[in-house]
Design an enzyme around this catalytic site. Structure first.
Site, mmCIF file in Angstrom:
data_model
loop_
_atom_site.group_PDB
_atom_site.id
_atom_site.type_symbol
_atom_site.label_atom_id
_atom_site.label_comp_id
_atom_site.label_asym_id
_atom_site.label_seq_id
_atom_site.Cartn_x
_atom_site.Cartn_y
_atom_site.Cartn_z
ATOM 1 N N GLN A 149 -0.096 -3.548 9.865
ATOM 2 C CA GLN A 149 -0.966 -4.651 9.450
ATOM 3 C C GLN A 149 -1.259 -4.593 7.946
ATOM 4 O O GLN A 149 -1.346 -5.631 7.273
ATOM 5 C CB GLN A 149 -2.262 -4.613 10.253
ATOM 6 C CG GLN A 149 -2.066 -4.880 11.738
ATOM 7 C CD GLN A 149 -3.322 -4.662 12.549
ATOM 8 O OE1 GLN A 149 -4.363 -4.248 12.034
ATOM 9 N NE2 GLN A 149 -3.240 -4.936 13.840
ATOM 10 N N TYR A 150 -1.425 -3.390 7.425
ATOM 11 C CA TYR A 150 -1.671 -3.201 5.990
ATOM 12 C C TYR A 150 -0.543 -3.815 5.165
ATOM 13 O O TYR A 150 -0.775 -4.621 4.249
ATOM 14 C CB TYR A 150 -1.825 -1.710 5.704
ATOM 15 C CG TYR A 150 -1.571 -1.299 4.281
ATOM 16 C CD1 TYR A 150 -2.528 -1.499 3.289
ATOM 17 C CD2 TYR A 150 -0.367 -0.689 3.914
ATOM 18 C CE1 TYR A 150 -2.290 -1.113 1.978
ATOM 19 C CE2 TYR A 150 -0.124 -0.299 2.612
ATOM 20 C CZ TYR A 150 -1.087 -0.515 1.647
ATOM 21 O OH TYR A 150 -0.847 -0.139 0.354
ATOM 22 N N SER A 151 0.705 -3.446 5.478
ATOM 23 C CA SER A 151 1.836 -3.948 4.703
ATOM 24 C C SER A 151 2.046 -5.451 4.911
ATOM 25 O O SER A 151 2.488 -6.157 4.003
ATOM 26 C CB SER A 151 3.115 -3.191 5.065
ATOM 27 O OG SER A 151 3.457 -3.382 6.426
ATOM 28 N N LYS A 159 -0.546 -7.091 2.559
ATOM 29 C CA LYS A 159 -0.203 -6.759 1.179
ATOM 30 C C LYS A 159 0.978 -7.608 0.701
ATOM 31 O O LYS A 159 0.975 -8.134 -0.419
ATOM 32 C CB LYS A 159 0.146 -5.270 1.065
ATOM 33 C CG LYS A 159 -1.037 -4.353 0.859
ATOM 34 C CD LYS A 159 -1.609 -4.491 -0.534
ATOM 35 C CE LYS A 159 -2.672 -3.471 -0.835
ATOM 36 N NZ LYS A 159 -3.245 -3.633 -2.190
#
Length: 287
Positions: free
Chosen positions: A124-126, A129
């Site tokens: 989810q972070y990538s 981002k």
């Protein structure tokens, strides 16, 4: 360029160290922070630092009170502590997009974003981002943007949740058995001081950029996870048993990540710390 910079993530590991260097080099810095952030350590650097919360009202106030020439965005949320997908999206997409919108409205010249080298669907972070990097490209006709694809960085006093620091902690404590994946993944690890010098190099050469720019940042060399863990064990003198292959690879595991640092080299930057030197300094400082 005038020396007026707004910075996010200044209470984090990289952001704080970079803020310290900016102040030492005579920059005027506004710090955009979360409402709940503890800024006591920052106030020890300089009493008159201006702080603004990461909501729209405070950001509008920051631009009303200051002529900001550049924004450097470090703040992030990895999602390692059980945060919801909405919290991760807000930190990595919604908030920087809000900041970018007001930067454009107030004629800020440059926006340097700390992105990720991870592919879109790694986690989810990538995901968020990379979505923000597309926003930078979309608005690059109105503001010069640089998306720094930062590889795995490490150094003294980093958070225990980070891979290198976590391994050092276990090794220094001589944890009997450390379960790991096969460790065949290739990664590019870069020492914190080299990260800071690269960002300073960017600032010094900022007028050479226009439009949307992608800038990989790492050491330029890859090493297997197995190699770095074995090196940490050797440098720390640990008696821990390294049980490679006990942990399954995560879904969407990235098998090779390597920064092409040719653009930074063209600007006169080169990393100064090889892996052994960086790990030795990090292990020796671990408390």
């Amino acid at each position: 360029m005038n020396k007026n910079i707004a910075i996010t993530g200044a209470t984090g590991y990289l952001g704080f160290k970079f803020l310290k260097r900016l102040l030492e080099d005579g920059f005027n810095v506004c710090v955009v922070k979360r409402k709940t952030s503890n800024v006591s350590k920052i106030k020890l650097l300089r009493e008159n630092i201006k702080f603004y919360d990461n909501d729209e009202l405070s950001i509008v106030q920051m631009f009303e009170e200051n002529k900001v020439d550049m924004i450097i965005h470090f703040s992030t949320l990895y999602g390692r502590k059980g945060e919801t997908i909405f919290e991760i999206k807000d930190a990595n997409l919604d908030f920087p997009l809000l900041l970018l919108k007001h930067a454009i409205d107030n004629d800020v010249n440059y926006f340097i974003n700390t992105g990720t080298s991870l592919p879109y669907l790694t986690n989810q972070y990538s995901l968020f981002k990379n979505q923000f990097s597309e926003c930078l490209a979309f608005f690059s006709s109105k503001i010069t943007t640089i998306n720094v694809l930062l590889e795995h960085f490490y150094g003294p006093d980093d958070e225990d949740s980070k891979f290198v620091t976590s391994m050092i902690g276990k090794m220094k404590s001589n944890v009997a058995d450390i379960e790991l994946t096969e460790g065949i993944q290739l990664r590019d690890f870069i020492f914190i001081e080299d990260v800071i010098s690269a960002y300073l190099c960017l600032i010094s050469n900022i007028t050479k950029f226009e439009g949307f720019n992608v800038l990989p940042l790492g050491s330029g060399e890859t090493v297997t996870i197995r190699k770095i863990v074995e090196t940490i064990k050797e440098v720390s003198g640990s008696t821990s048993n390294l049980l490679f292959g006990k942990v399954a690879m995560r879904e969407n595991e990235l098998m090779c990540s390597n920064a092409d640092i040719s653009k930074l080299k063209d600007l006169g930057w080169n990393p100064k710390y090889n892996l052994n030197a960086g790990l030795k300094l990090t292990v020796e400082s671990y408390k």
